[in-house]
Design a protein around this motif. Sequence first.
Motif, PDB file in Angstrom:
ATOM      1  N   UNK A 158       0.832  -1.206   0.000  1.00 26.92           N
ATOM      2  CA  UNK A 158       0.000   0.000   0.000  1.00 26.92           C
ATOM      3  C   UNK A 158       0.865   1.254   0.000  1.00 26.92           C
ATOM      4  N   UNK A 159       1.942   1.231   0.754  1.00 29.80           N
ATOM      5  CA  UNK A 159       2.872   2.371   0.764  1.00 29.80           C
ATOM      6  C   UNK A 159       3.477   2.596  -0.615  1.00 29.80           C
ATOM      7  N   UNK A 160       3.874   1.518  -1.267  1.00 28.77           N
ATOM      8  CA  UNK A 160       4.478   1.660  -2.595  1.00 28.77           C
ATOM      9  C   UNK A 160       3.482   2.249  -3.595  1.00 28.77           C
ATOM     10  N   UNK A 161       2.260   1.762  -3.588  1.00 29.14           N
ATOM     11  CA  UNK A 161       1.254   2.262  -4.520  1.00 29.14           C
ATOM     12  C   UNK A 161       0.894   3.705  -4.210  1.00 29.14           C
ATOM     13  N   UNK A 162       0.725   4.028  -2.933  1.00 27.36           N
ATOM     14  CA  UNK A 162       0.379   5.393  -2.551  1.00 27.36           C
ATOM     15  C   UNK A 162       1.477   6.372  -2.867  1.00 27.36           C
ATOM     16  N   UNK A 163       2.725   5.973  -2.613  1.00 32.32           N
ATOM     17  CA  UNK A 163       3.856   6.850  -2.888  1.00 32.32           C
ATOM     18  C   UNK A 163       3.980   7.129  -4.380  1.00 32.32           C
ATOM     19  N   UNK A 164       3.779   6.111  -5.213  1.00 29.79           N
ATOM     20  CA  UNK A 164       3.877   6.300  -6.662  1.00 29.79           C
ATOM     21  C   UNK A 164       2.819   7.269  -7.170  1.00 29.79           C
ATOM     22  N   UNK A 165       1.586   7.116  -6.676  1.00 30.09           N
ATOM     23  CA  UNK A 165       0.519   8.026  -7.092  1.00 30.09           C
ATOM     24  C   UNK A 165       0.788   9.443  -6.606  1.00 30.09           C
ATOM     25  N   UNK A 166       1.256   9.579  -5.367  1.00 31.37           N
ATOM     26  CA  UNK A 166       1.565  10.906  -4.831  1.00 31.37           C
ATOM     27  C   UNK A 166       2.608  11.595  -5.694  1.00 31.37           C
ATOM     28  N   UNK A 167       3.630  10.857  -6.071  1.00 30.80           N
ATOM     29  CA  UNK A 167       4.695  11.426  -6.899  1.00 30.80           C
ATOM     30  C   UNK A 167       4.143  11.895  -8.242  1.00 30.80           C
ATOM     31  N   UNK A 168       3.261  11.083  -8.841  1.00 30.41           N
ATOM     32  CA  UNK A 168       2.646  11.463 -10.117  1.00 30.41           C
ATOM     33  C   UNK A 168       1.820  12.740  -9.986  1.00 30.41           C
ATOM     34  N   UNK A 169       1.233  12.941  -8.798  1.00 30.02           N
ATOM     35  CA  UNK A 169       0.379  14.103  -8.555  1.00 30.02           C
ATOM     36  C   UNK A 169       1.166  15.315  -8.055  1.00 30.02           C
ATOM     37  N   UNK A 170       2.460  15.149  -7.856  1.00 30.07           N
ATOM     38  CA  UNK A 170       3.295  16.273  -7.441  1.00 30.07           C
ATOM     39  C   UNK A 170       3.221  16.605  -5.969  1.00 30.07           C
ATOM     40  N   UNK A 171       2.836  15.628  -5.138  1.00 28.77           N
ATOM     41  CA  UNK A 171       2.804  15.863  -3.686  1.00 28.77           C
ATOM     42  C   UNK A 171       3.736  14.861  -3.006  1.00 28.77           C
ATOM     43  N   UNK A 172       3.971  15.073  -1.714  1.00 29.56           N
ATOM     44  CA  UNK A 172       4.914  14.238  -0.985  1.00 29.56           C
ATOM     45  C   UNK A 172       4.194  13.393   0.058  1.00 29.56           C
ATOM     46  N   UNK A 173       4.332  12.070  -0.071  1.00 31.63           N
ATOM     47  CA  UNK A 173       3.903  11.135   0.970  1.00 31.63           C
ATOM     48  C   UNK A 173       5.145  10.828   1.795  1.00 31.63           C
ATOM     49  N   UNK A 174       5.211  11.374   3.014  1.00 36.27           N
ATOM     50  CA  UNK A 174       6.486  11.375   3.732  1.00 36.27           C
ATOM     51  C   UNK A 174       6.488  10.588   5.032  1.00 36.27           C
ATOM     52  N   UNK A 175       5.326  10.063   5.440  1.00 35.34           N
ATOM     53  CA  UNK A 175       5.322   9.404   6.752  1.00 35.34           C
ATOM     54  C   UNK A 175       4.299   8.281   6.830  1.00 35.34           C
ATOM     55  N   UNK A 176       4.601   7.361   7.738  1.00 35.00           N
ATOM     56  CA  UNK A 176       3.688   6.299   8.126  1.00 35.00           C
ATOM     57  C   UNK A 176       3.619   6.320   9.648  1.00 35.00           C
ATOM     58  N   UNK A 177       2.420   6.110  10.193  1.00 32.18           N
ATOM     59  CA  UNK A 177       2.271   6.111  11.649  1.00 32.18           C
ATOM     60  C   UNK A 177       1.800   4.731  12.103  1.00 32.18           C
ATOM     61  N   UNK A 178       2.759   3.854  12.415  1.00 31.18           N
ATOM     62  CA  UNK A 178       2.413   2.510  12.869  1.00 31.18           C
ATOM     63  C   UNK A 178       2.575   2.358  14.379  1.00 31.18           C
ATOM     64  N   UNK A 179       1.957   1.322  14.907  1.00 27.09           N
ATOM     65  CA  UNK A 179       2.271   0.919  16.273  1.00 27.09           C
ATOM     66  C   UNK A 179       3.657   0.265  16.253  1.00 27.09           C
ATOM     67  N   UNK A 180       4.505   0.645  17.207  1.00 25.27           N
ATOM     68  CA  UNK A 180       5.855   0.080  17.261  1.00 25.27           C
ATOM     69  C   UNK A 180       6.390   0.206  18.675  1.00 25.27           C
ATOM     70  N   UNK A 181       6.893  -0.896  19.189  1.00 24.93           N
ATOM     71  CA  UNK A 181       7.487  -0.911  20.524  1.00 24.93           C
ATOM     72  C   UNK A 181       8.362  -2.148  20.638  1.00 24.93           C
ATOM     73  N   UNK A 182       9.026  -2.287  21.772  1.00 24.67           N
ATOM     74  CA  UNK A 182       9.806  -3.498  22.030  1.00 24.67           C
ATOM     75  C   UNK A 182       8.960  -4.759  21.866  1.00 24.67           C
ATOM     76  N   UNK A 183       7.668  -4.637  22.166  1.00 23.06           N
ATOM     77  CA  UNK A 183       6.782  -5.805  22.149  1.00 23.06           C
ATOM     78  C   UNK A 183       6.043  -5.984  20.834  1.00 23.06           C
TER      79      UNK A 183
END
Length: 334
Positions: A158-183
Motif C-alpha cells: 500500500x505504501x508503494x502504490x500510494x507513494x507512486x501516485x503521490x509522486x505522479x500528482x506532485x505531492x509528498x507522501x512522507x510518513x507512516x504512523x504505525x504501532x511500534x514498541x519493544x513488544x
Amino acid sequence: MDYRYLGNSGLKISEITYGNWLTHGSQVENDTARQCVAAALESGITTFDTADAYANTAAETVLGEALASERRESLEIFTKVYWPTGPKGANDSGLSRKHILESINGSLSRLGTDYVDLYQAHRYDHETPLEETMQAFADVVRQGKALYIGVSEWDAEQLRRGSALAKDLGISLISNQPQYSMLWRVIEDEVVPASRELGISQIVWSPVAQGILTGKYLPGQPLPEGSRASDEKGGADAVKRFLRDDVLTAVQDLKPIADEQGLTLAQLAIAWVLANDDVASAIIGASRPEQVRDNVKAAGVKLDADTLARIDETLGSIPETDPRKTESPETRPS
C-alpha cells in the motif's frame, strides 16, 4: 529536545510527539489536558498529533484550544481522517473524496488553524479507489490546507502504490504512523524496508505498549485502579493483547537494564524506538503533566549496541513480528 527530518522532506519535527488518543475529550478533564500540553511545550515538544475520530472530534477541539496562544509557525500539527465521525452516516468514514474534503475543513475549524503540517490517512480504505484518495489529498495540499501527506498502518505494498501516485500528482507522501514498541515489531520485516526505499519515516504510536512497558502491570496481580487496562472507554481493548504473564514477567526482567542506564522502564522503551534510524518521532500520551515531563527525558538518550542486544535477549520470542498484523478493515467502519 532533538529534531529529525520527516521522510525525504525538509520538515523537521521533535523526536517526541505529543498525542491525544484516548485522553483529550474522553479520559481526562479539559483543564488537565491543557496542563499536559503546556508541559509538552515546556519540555521542548513542538509536534502534536491528533485525529478527527478521537473522542468523536472532541480531542481536536481540546488540542486547538490548548495551542491557541502559541506561535503557529513554531508548531507542527498533525491530524488524520478515516474512522467514523459525527452522526456516522454512510459517508462519514473512509477515504472518499467527499469524506476527505469535508473532514479537513472540520479539523481545521476545531484546531483553530488555517492548515495542518501533516494530514494522514488513518487506515487504508479498501472500498475507495486509491487514485481517488490520493487525488483528494493532492487537492488538500494545493488548497494550502495541509503541507504534507502521511498515512497510518499501511502495509508495504500500500505504501508503494500510494507513494507512486503521490509522486505522479506532485505531492509528498512522507510518513507512516504505525504501532511500534519493544513488544510490537510487525513493521520491521516489510514496512520499514519499503519505507526506507520510498523516503518515508515512521512516526510511531504506543512506544510503551499502551503502558505495559512502564512495568506497572505485574504478573498474577490485579490490574491497578485507574489504569488504561481497567478503563471501559476503550483503553482496556488496546491493552489486553499484552496482559499475559509471560509478557509481564519479561517486562519486569528489563528493569535492571533500565536501572543501569539511569532510566525508568518507560524512558527505556521510548529510547529503544528512537534508536531506530527509520523512526522520526515517538508519540507519547499522558493523563497527567508529570507523565510528559518524565517520558520526554528519553529524548537524546543513546542506547549502545550491547544494551540493545540485552533487551532482545531478555524479551526472547515475546515480541510480535508477523508483518500480516499490519492491516486495515476490509470494509469501512460505521
